[in-house]
Design a protein around this motif. Structure first.
Motif, short mmCIF file in Angstrom:
data_model
loop_
_atom_site.label_atom_id
_atom_site.label_comp_id
_atom_site.label_asym_id
_atom_site.label_seq_id
_atom_site.Cartn_x
_atom_site.Cartn_y
_atom_site.Cartn_z
N ALA A 34 0.85 -1.03 0.26
CA ALA A 34 -0.24 0.32 -0.40
C ALA A 34 0.81 1.35 -0.52
CB ALA A 34 -0.76 -0.09 1.34
N ILE A 35 1.70 1.16 1.11
CA ILE A 35 2.55 2.45 0.92
C ILE A 35 3.71 2.36 -0.62
CG2 ILE A 35 5.42 3.70 2.61
CD1 ILE A 35 4.13 1.87 4.15
N SER A 36 4.17 1.59 -1.03
CA SER A 36 5.06 1.68 -2.21
C SER A 36 4.00 2.09 -3.22
CB SER A 36 5.52 0.08 -2.88
OG SER A 36 5.96 0.16 -2.01
N PHE A 37 3.02 1.65 -3.64
CA PHE A 37 1.44 1.93 -4.47
C PHE A 37 1.26 3.65 -4.51
CE2 PHE A 37 2.10 -2.32 -5.73
CZ PHE A 37 2.04 -2.54 -6.46
N THR A 38 0.91 3.90 -2.77
CA THR A 38 0.62 5.53 -2.60
C THR A 38 1.87 5.89 -3.38
OG1 THR A 38 -0.60 4.52 -0.61
CG2 THR A 38 0.71 6.84 -0.54
N LEU A 39 3.79 6.18 -2.44
CA LEU A 39 4.77 6.78 -3.12
C LEU A 39 4.31 7.00 -4.36
CD1 LEU A 39 7.65 5.47 -0.96
CD2 LEU A 39 5.69 7.95 -0.42
N LEU A 40 4.46 5.75 -5.58
CA LEU A 40 4.23 5.70 -7.34
C LEU A 40 2.79 6.41 -7.34
CD1 LEU A 40 5.71 4.73 -8.80
CD2 LEU A 40 4.24 2.23 -9.25
N SER A 41 1.89 6.43 -6.75
CA SER A 41 0.45 7.53 -6.74
C SER A 41 1.26 8.97 -6.86
CB SER A 41 -0.64 6.92 -6.10
OG SER A 41 -1.28 5.91 -6.37
N VAL A 42 1.95 9.38 -5.96
CA VAL A 42 2.27 11.20 -5.92
C VAL A 42 2.97 11.37 -6.94
CG1 VAL A 42 3.82 12.14 -4.80
CG2 VAL A 42 2.00 10.15 -3.48
N VAL A 43 4.20 9.93 -7.13
CA VAL A 43 5.01 10.36 -8.19
C VAL A 43 4.56 10.47 -9.09
CG1 VAL A 43 7.50 9.49 -9.74
CG2 VAL A 43 7.05 9.29 -6.77
N PHE A 44 3.89 9.49 -9.75
CA PHE A 44 2.66 9.65 -11.34
C PHE A 44 1.60 10.57 -11.52
CE2 PHE A 44 3.02 5.32 -13.87
CZ PHE A 44 4.44 5.00 -12.99
N ALA A 45 1.06 10.98 -10.34
CA ALA A 45 0.72 12.36 -10.48
C ALA A 45 1.00 13.60 -10.46
CB ALA A 45 -0.16 12.28 -9.41
N ALA A 46 2.28 13.78 -10.06
CA ALA A 46 3.48 14.98 -11.05
C ALA A 46 3.82 14.70 -11.93
CB ALA A 46 4.09 14.77 -8.88
N LEU A 47 4.01 13.60 -12.14
CA LEU A 47 4.64 13.88 -13.77
C LEU A 47 3.34 14.26 -14.57
CD1 LEU A 47 7.21 10.90 -13.52
CD2 LEU A 47 7.11 13.70 -13.95
N PRO A 48 3.58 14.22 -15.94
CA PRO A 48 2.78 14.48 -17.03
C PRO A 48 1.81 12.72 -17.82
CG PRO A 48 4.82 14.77 -17.72
CD PRO A 48 4.68 14.44 -16.04
N MET A 49 1.55 11.77 -16.92
CA MET A 49 1.29 10.57 -16.73
C MET A 49 -0.24 10.44 -17.57
SD MET A 49 3.85 9.09 -16.90
CE MET A 49 5.58 8.09 -16.15
N ASP A 50 -0.51 11.79 -17.63
CA ASP A 50 -2.28 11.76 -17.92
C ASP A 50 -2.88 10.32 -17.44
OD1 ASP A 50 -2.58 13.53 -19.15
OD2 ASP A 50 -2.53 12.75 -21.09
N THR A 51 -3.98 9.94 -17.42
CA THR A 51 -4.99 9.33 -16.93
C THR A 51 -4.07 7.20 -16.55
OG1 THR A 51 -5.56 7.91 -19.05
CG2 THR A 51 -6.55 9.65 -17.83
N LEU A 52 -2.82 7.66 -17.22
CA LEU A 52 -1.98 5.91 -16.40
C LEU A 52 -1.50 6.46 -15.17
CD1 LEU A 52 0.15 3.68 -17.29
CD2 LEU A 52 1.78 5.49 -17.89
N ALA A 53 -1.79 7.55 -14.29
CA ALA A 53 -1.95 7.80 -13.24
C ALA A 53 -2.17 6.73 -12.21
CB ALA A 53 -1.47 9.35 -13.03
N PHE A 54 -3.36 6.48 -13.12
CA PHE A 54 -4.49 5.62 -12.22
C PHE A 54 -4.14 4.08 -11.77
CE2 PHE A 54 -8.10 8.85 -13.98
CZ PHE A 54 -8.05 9.42 -12.22
N ALA A 55 -3.23 3.81 -12.57
CA ALA A 55 -2.81 2.16 -12.71
C ALA A 55 -1.61 2.32 -11.38
CB ALA A 55 -1.58 1.80 -13.89
N PRO A 56 -1.32 3.01 -11.21
CA PRO A 56 -1.00 2.84 -9.10
C PRO A 56 -1.48 3.20 -7.91
CG PRO A 56 0.44 4.99 -9.84
CD PRO A 56 -0.92 3.89 -11.34
N ILE A 57 -3.01 3.99 -8.78
CA ILE A 57 -3.17 4.51 -7.91
C ILE A 57 -4.69 3.31 -7.35
CG2 ILE A 57 -5.67 6.40 -7.69
CD1 ILE A 57 -4.11 8.26 -9.02
N LEU A 58 -4.84 2.94 -8.88
CA LEU A 58 -6.12 1.84 -8.36
C LEU A 58 -5.62 0.44 -7.62
CD1 LEU A 58 -7.80 1.86 -11.86
CD2 LEU A 58 -8.54 2.53 -9.86
#
Lengths: 253, 108
Positions: free
Chosen positions: B9-33
């Motif tokens: 949970a912590i790993s994917f939450t951190l990844l979610s923060v990184v993806f949300a900050a980067l211009p990943m568009d909806t791809l960021a939903f992968a780690p968020i989900l």
């Protein structure tokens, strides 16, 4: 990325494929596309592709300048900036190329190409980043064109009579190679065409004898089935994934 | 099991923060989900007294999802005004003109 851009340009080139009757290519035409790439099952918009035409005049002749630009959206520039330019200078009536230029800048990797067409002989000048300039001369088939001019030439061809499954063959020069290409009619479909609204389109499949394009009938171009034959949607499949170009704006048509 | 789920949970939450900050568009939903899934499982495996931390992770993942959605709907894709590229286009056109004139001479 190089393969991805090859597909971009090739598909764009074939986009302009069809036309019920031969017509000249309008100068001042501008077609803008949003380029998307499939990342983990989700289409992500990466770049803008612009196709435009204008006239260039020398002291003796006028040439139709066919221009294709690819620029990453500003949000991607910081991570992977792409500025690609594909140009062809052709006879306005026959679309026979005299000069083809390509300038690629992809995340700092650069390559410039210049092909001068003298009858059936091409003199190519290629310069890659950190490598010496390479000049070569090779002969080509009389009907061979560069990818950009072929794209526009295809727009002048009559494909309306092609039956489903029927193909046409072409030859292009790309990356100092002559490549055979086939275009197959798959039928008609209605597609959203940016500011043009919903349009009925020819659905065409592109095949090339190269390892750049993957899959059977997975590289598709949708051209409006009216006299303008505007390429409105292109889908491509390459070894590293899939993507598409969607028309967002068309002007000067 | 709870510790393992919390690590995921912590790993994917951190990844979610990184993806949300980067211009990943909806791809960021992968780690968020994935983050939301493991946060939910960790929450279920936790005693009532231990549920504070998964709740905080959930808030972070939820905020990441909001940021990604906001960026998707409110930030329009556009290309930057690139004066260097514009100049390059002008230069290449001028060079092309010279090449075409040379070609015309060669073909005479």
């Amino acid at each position: 990325m190089k393969k991805y851009l090859f597909v971009f340009s090739t598909l764009l080139i074939f986009c302009s494929f069809t036309s019920e009757k031969s017509k000249s290519i309008p100068t001042g035409e501008k077609l803008i596309y949003a380029g998307s790439y499939n990342m983990s099952g989700l289409m992500t918009q990466l770049a803008q592709v612009t196709l435009s035409t204008d006239i260039v005049t020398t002291s003796k002749k006028s040439y139709l300048h066919l221009n294709c630009e690819l620029e990453t959206f500003s949000k991607w520039d910081r991570f992977f900036k792409i500025r690609d330019l594909y140009e062809a200078y052709v006879d306005p009536a026959t679309l026979k190329p005299s000069l083809y230029k390509r300038s690629v800048d992809e995340g700092g990797w650069t390559k410039t190409e210049k092909y001068v067409f003298k009858n059936n002989i091409i003199t190519s000048t290629v310069k890659r980043k950190n490598k010496p300039e390479k000049v070569a001369t090779f002969s080509i088939n009389p009907a061979t064109q560069d990818v950009v001019s072929l794209m526009y030439k295809l727009r002048m061809l009559d494909v309306s009579k092609l039956k489903n499954g029927q193909s046409m063959g072409f030859r292009i020069v790309f990356d100092e190679e002559e490549i055979p290409v086939t275009v197959k009619m798959l039928g008609r479909e209605s597609v959203h065409a940016g500011n043009l609204g919903e349009k009925e389109c020819y659905k065409l499949s592109i095949g090339a004898k190269t390892d750049v394009l993957k899959g059977k009938d997975r590289n598709l171009i949708y051209l409006t089935s009216d006299s303008k034959k505007i390429p409105v949607l292109m889908k491509f499949s390459i070894p590293v994934g899939t993507g598409q170009l969607t028309l967002t704006s068309a002007s000067g048509i | 099991m709870r510790t393992f789920l919390l690590i995921l949970a912590i790993s994917f939450t951190l990844l979610s923060v990184v993806f949300a900050a980067l211009p990943m568009d909806t791809l960021a939903f992968a780690p968020i989900l994935l983050a939301l899934l493991f946060i939910f499982l960790a929450f279920k495996k936790s005693d009532v007294a231990q549920r504070k931390f998964p709740k905080r992770l959930f808030i972070i993942a939820y905020l990441c999802a909001l940021i990604v959605l906001g960026k998707t709907f409110f930030i329009k894709d556009k290309v930057a005004v690139d004066t260097q590229f514009e100049q390059q286009k002008k230069n290449t056109k001028q060079d092309a003109k010279k090449d075409l004139e040379q070609l015309e001479k060669d073909l005479e």
